[in-house]
Design a protein around this motif. Structure first.
Motif, mmCIF file in Angstrom:
data_model
loop_
_atom_site.group_PDB
_atom_site.id
_atom_site.type_symbol
_atom_site.label_atom_id
_atom_site.label_comp_id
_atom_site.label_asym_id
_atom_site.label_seq_id
_atom_site.Cartn_x
_atom_site.Cartn_y
_atom_site.Cartn_z
ATOM 1 N N ALA A 26 20.980 60.079 -33.240
ATOM 2 C CA ALA A 26 21.349 59.216 -32.118
ATOM 3 C C ALA A 26 22.830 59.363 -31.814
ATOM 4 O O ALA A 26 23.632 59.680 -32.688
ATOM 5 N N GLU A 27 23.184 59.110 -30.553
ATOM 6 C CA GLU A 27 24.574 59.102 -30.121
ATOM 7 C C GLU A 27 24.970 57.665 -29.797
ATOM 8 O O GLU A 27 24.242 56.961 -29.091
ATOM 9 N N ILE A 29 26.492 54.791 -27.889
ATOM 10 C CA ILE A 29 26.851 54.506 -26.505
ATOM 11 C C ILE A 29 27.880 53.378 -26.466
ATOM 12 O O ILE A 29 28.821 53.407 -25.693
ATOM 13 N N ARG A 41 21.683 56.006 -27.975
ATOM 14 C CA ARG A 41 20.567 56.680 -27.297
ATOM 15 C C ARG A 41 20.110 57.765 -28.261
ATOM 16 O O ARG A 41 20.936 58.445 -28.886
ATOM 17 N N TYR A 42 18.823 57.871 -28.399
ATOM 18 C CA TYR A 42 18.271 58.863 -29.318
ATOM 19 C C TYR A 42 18.305 60.248 -28.697
ATOM 20 O O TYR A 42 17.912 60.435 -27.545
ATOM 21 N N ASP A 53 13.669 59.382 -24.510
ATOM 22 C CA ASP A 53 13.822 59.122 -23.077
ATOM 23 C C ASP A 53 13.832 57.636 -22.747
ATOM 24 O O ASP A 53 13.700 57.262 -21.592
ATOM 25 N N GLY A 55 16.271 55.363 -23.074
ATOM 26 C CA GLY A 55 17.543 54.726 -22.747
ATOM 27 C C GLY A 55 18.211 54.133 -23.966
ATOM 28 O O GLY A 55 17.955 54.529 -25.104
ATOM 29 N N GLU A 56 19.065 53.148 -23.722
ATOM 30 C CA GLU A 56 19.852 52.545 -24.794
ATOM 31 C C GLU A 56 18.992 51.691 -25.712
ATOM 32 O O GLU A 56 18.110 50.968 -25.246
ATOM 33 N N GLN A 57 19.275 51.799 -27.020
ATOM 34 C CA GLN A 57 18.544 51.043 -28.033
ATOM 35 C C GLN A 57 19.550 50.417 -28.997
ATOM 36 O O GLN A 57 20.566 51.026 -29.314
#
Length: 69
Positions: A26-27, A29, A41-42, A53, A55-57
Motif C-alpha cells: 500500500a501507498e 495517502i 491506497r492498495y 481499485d 480508493g482510499e482505505q
C-alpha cells in the motif's frame, strides 16, 4: 522484515510504500499522525484484489509490517 513495533508511524509521509500483514502493498495517502491509523491506497493485495481499485482505505498500525524501499 521490520517489526511494526520499530516503525514510527507518526513520521511516515504520504507517498511512502508499506508492506501490510498478508503481503499487501500500500501507498500512504494521508497520515493523521496519531500513531494508530494510516490512510492508504492498495497497490497490490493478494487476498482481496478488488481493494486495489477501491480508493482510499484506513488501516490500523498493527497491520503494517514493513516500509518498502
Amino acid at each position: 522484515m521490520a517489526d511494526n513495533k520499530s516503525i514510527n508511524l507518526v513520521d511516515l509521509q504520504p507517498g511512502v510504500r508499506v508492506r501490510m500483514a498478508g503481503g499487501a502493498l500500500a501507498e500512504i495517502i494521508e497520515n493523521p499522525q496519531d500513531g494508530f491509523w494510516l490512510i492508504v491506497r492498495y497497490l497490490d493485495h493478494p487476498a482481496e484484489p478488488a481493494l486495489v481499485d477501491a480508493g482510499e482505505q484506513q488501516v490500523f498500525a498493527t497491520d503494517v509490517e514493513a516500509i518498502e524501499p
